[in-house]
Design an enzyme around this catalytic site. Structure first.
Site, short mmCIF file in Angstrom:
data_model
loop_
_atom_site.label_atom_id
_atom_site.label_comp_id
_atom_site.label_asym_id
_atom_site.label_seq_id
_atom_site.Cartn_x
_atom_site.Cartn_y
_atom_site.Cartn_z
N ASP A 37 49.26 -17.94 54.67
CA ASP A 37 48.58 -17.35 53.53
C ASP A 37 49.12 -18.03 52.29
OD1 ASP A 37 47.69 -15.84 51.41
OD2 ASP A 37 48.35 -13.91 52.21
N VAL A 38 48.31 -18.86 51.66
CA VAL A 38 48.81 -19.69 50.56
C VAL A 38 49.19 -18.89 49.33
CG1 VAL A 38 47.56 -21.74 51.34
CG2 VAL A 38 46.50 -20.21 49.66
N ASN A 51 44.73 -28.16 50.70
CA ASN A 51 43.30 -28.22 50.94
C ASN A 51 42.64 -26.84 50.92
OD1 ASN A 51 40.76 -29.51 52.27
ND2 ASN A 51 41.36 -27.93 53.73
N TYR A 82 35.87 -20.35 40.02
CA TYR A 82 36.14 -21.56 40.80
C TYR A 82 36.35 -22.76 39.88
CZ TYR A 82 35.72 -24.95 44.62
OH TYR A 82 35.97 -25.96 45.52
N LYS A 86 39.87 -25.02 39.53
CA LYS A 86 39.95 -26.45 39.86
C LYS A 86 40.30 -27.30 38.64
CE LYS A 86 39.15 -25.95 44.23
NZ LYS A 86 40.24 -26.19 45.22
N THR A 122 29.82 -29.06 54.75
CA THR A 122 30.68 -28.19 55.55
C THR A 122 30.16 -26.76 55.41
OG1 THR A 122 32.20 -27.62 53.74
CG2 THR A 122 32.68 -29.64 54.99
#
Length: 259
Positions: free
Chosen positions: A60-61, A87, A153, A157, A188
């Site tokens: 879990d980052v 990633n 988002y 980033k 993806t």
């Protein structure tokens, strides 16, 4: 000789669409791979598929203790950590800023930005013990320009860019290089399936027809660039950003004339 023989690589989000491509490629190039991800079963299945030199761990980052366990697993299983690939990432359901709730904002920044910070922080001592290495942060073309309805988002980033440059300055004398990749629309599930709470997929808003290279990207397109940046071939590159988007950010391509 393979580019990553005797090296250990930790990839977060390692069983996802892009992550699994990265893991397989590093493994094929001789690396020991640690597959970190929130879905332990998918990670274990990928490790079983690859066989030797592959180890999966639930990561879990957003949790510092989870990061500590992942780095410990890399060193205890394979003896060192040489490369970290940040990633893992999540997308917000599309919404105007005025309709964006605080919980969504916090969740996206927690995973995409704080998760990257915690990864760098956890990996630094191990990379120093390995006498240097590489960190590659996977960002997005949304971190280069603005995109309506994706404020959390986009903000996360953009911030990864600044974090990458700062880390590169702080870690260069330790022979640790830090760079960023900004993928465009990559084929993806991340872009073909709606984000949690959304009814439409990101791909619904993008047609590759105007791109200079008129197709969606494939995970391997990003992987090839990642392998270069993580390797000794890029030993003089740090604090840099690489956009890989088929010309998405360039604007509409010149259309071929028809007879």
């Amino acid at each position: 000789m393979n580019r990553f023989d005797d090296q250990t690589v930790l990839v977060t989000g390692g069983s996802g669409g892009q992550g699994s491509s990265h893991v397989r490629a590093f493994h094929a190039e001789g690396a020991n791979v640690v597959i970190g991800g929130i879905d332990a079963e998918r990670g274990a299945a990928l490790a079983d598929e690859l066989g030797t030199r592959a180890h999966a761990i639930r990561l879990d980052v957003t949790d510092e203790s989870s990061w500590s366990a992942a780095v410990l697993a890399a060193e205890s299983t394979f003896g060192a950590l040489d490369v970290l690939v940040n990633n893992a990432g999540v997308q917000n359901p599309p919404a105007l800023i005025e309709d964006t709730d605080r919980a969504t904002w916090s969740r996206i920044l927690d995973v995409n930005l704080t998760g990257t910070l915690l990864g760098i922080k956890a990996a630094i001592p191990a990379l120093r013990r390995a006498a240097g290495g590489a960190i590659v942060n996977i960002a997005s073309t949304m971190g280069v320009g603005g995109t309506a309805r994706y404020a959390p988002y986009v903000a996360s980033k953009w911030a990864v860019r600044g974090l990458t440059r700062t880390a590169a300055l702080e870690l260069g004398r330790d022979q640790i290089r830090v760079n960023t990749i900004h993928p465009g629309v990559i084929a993806t599930p991340f872009i073909h399936e709606p984000a949690a709470g959304a009814t439409a997929a990101i791909a619904d808003d993008y047609s590759p027809e105007p791109f200079a290279v008129p197709r969606l990207g494939e995970p391997i397109d990003v992987t090839r660039l990642l392998l270069f940046l993580a390797s000794s071939d890029a030993s003089f590159i740090t604090g840099s950003e690489y956009v890989i988007d088929g010309g998405l950010l360039l604007g509409p391509a010149l259309q071929a004339e028809t007879a």
